[in-house]
Design a protein around this motif. Structure first.
Motif, PDB file in Angstrom:
ATOM      1  N   VAL A 164       0.838  -1.198   0.000  1.00  0.00           N
ATOM      2  CA  VAL A 164       0.000   0.000   0.000  1.00  0.00           C
ATOM      3  C   VAL A 164       0.876   1.252   0.000  1.00  0.00           C
ATOM      4  O   VAL A 164       0.624   2.201  -0.755  1.00  0.00           O
ATOM      5  CB  VAL A 164      -0.975  -0.001   1.199  1.00  0.00           C
ATOM      6  N   ILE A 165       1.922   1.246   0.807  1.00  0.00           N
ATOM      7  CA  ILE A 165       2.839   2.399   0.847  1.00  0.00           C
ATOM      8  C   ILE A 165       3.503   2.590  -0.517  1.00  0.00           C
ATOM      9  O   ILE A 165       3.591   3.716  -1.023  1.00  0.00           O
ATOM     10  CB  ILE A 165       3.882   2.228   1.972  1.00  0.00           C
ATOM     11  N   LEU A 175      -2.937   4.380  -7.278  1.00  0.00           N
ATOM     12  CA  LEU A 175      -3.213   4.027  -5.881  1.00  0.00           C
ATOM     13  C   LEU A 175      -4.445   3.134  -5.747  1.00  0.00           C
ATOM     14  O   LEU A 175      -4.395   2.075  -5.132  1.00  0.00           O
ATOM     15  CB  LEU A 175      -3.394   5.304  -5.067  1.00  0.00           C
ATOM     16  N   ILE A 214       1.153   4.082  -2.987  1.00  0.00           N
ATOM     17  CA  ILE A 214       0.948   5.510  -2.737  1.00  0.00           C
ATOM     18  C   ILE A 214       2.144   6.323  -3.202  1.00  0.00           C
ATOM     19  O   ILE A 214       1.994   7.356  -3.857  1.00  0.00           O
ATOM     20  CB  ILE A 214       0.694   5.765  -1.232  1.00  0.00           C
ATOM     21  N   VAL A 215       3.351   5.870  -2.893  1.00  0.00           N
ATOM     22  CA  VAL A 215       4.560   6.668  -3.090  1.00  0.00           C
ATOM     23  C   VAL A 215       5.138   6.560  -4.501  1.00  0.00           C
ATOM     24  O   VAL A 215       5.565   7.557  -5.077  1.00  0.00           O
ATOM     25  CB  VAL A 215       5.626   6.269  -2.035  1.00  0.00           C
ATOM     26  N   ILE A 253      -4.709  -0.962  -4.661  1.00  0.00           N
ATOM     27  CA  ILE A 253      -5.248  -1.370  -3.369  1.00  0.00           C
ATOM     28  C   ILE A 253      -6.508  -2.224  -3.502  1.00  0.00           C
ATOM     29  O   ILE A 253      -6.712  -3.170  -2.736  1.00  0.00           O
ATOM     30  CB  ILE A 253      -5.504  -0.133  -2.480  1.00  0.00           C
TER      31      ILE A 253
END
Length: 142
Positions: free
Chosen positions: A105-106, A116, A109-110, A120
């Protein structure tokens, strides 16, 4: 340790269901991309590009890999005699699998090459597949 046929079968079913779910997600992205105007207010335009595809594929791999890891752990725990060790093994597996999903998930996002949402959403699909299979089998009386 040899992988039991039940683990292979169930992982295959989860992979198939998750794959279908990801394809439906791609279809929803595409339809929303075509319907929502590109100049929508508040920057609400829905993209459909390589980022969506990469996010969906990687999310699929993480989701199915997580299920497979869980199934292998259950197989291992089922063969243990010591209940305390079995609980500990299951707890450690759960912790690491949760951390793996959190890491994904990180990254989704990044890292700018992933969408994103598309990254997910696949994480929730195996749970939906399991619930749907339970509802269908209950309806058949099995």
């Amino acid at each position: 340790m040899k992988i039991q046929p039940a683990v292979k079968t169930e992982t295959g079913k989860i992979a198939l269901g998750t794959g279908i779910g990801v394809l439906v997600m791609f279809l929803v992205f595409f339809v929303l991309h075509m319907v929502v105007p590109q100049d929508a207010p508040f920057n609400l335009a829905v993209p459909f590009d390589y980022k969506v595809i990469l996010g969906g594929i990687c999310g699929f791999l993480v989701a199915v890999g997580n299920f497979f890891w869980m199934a292998i752990t259950v197989q291992k725990v089922a063969s243990m005699d010591d209940e305390k060790q079995a609980r500990s093994t299951m707890g450690v597996s759960y912790r690491y699998r949760t951390l793996l999903q959190l890491l994904w998930v990180i990254l989704a996002i990044v890292v700018p090459v992933f969408n994103l949402v598309a990254g997910i959403v696949p994480l929730f699909i195996p749970s939906l597949v399991i619930k749907l299979r339970g509802i269908i089998s209950a309806g058949k009386g099995g």
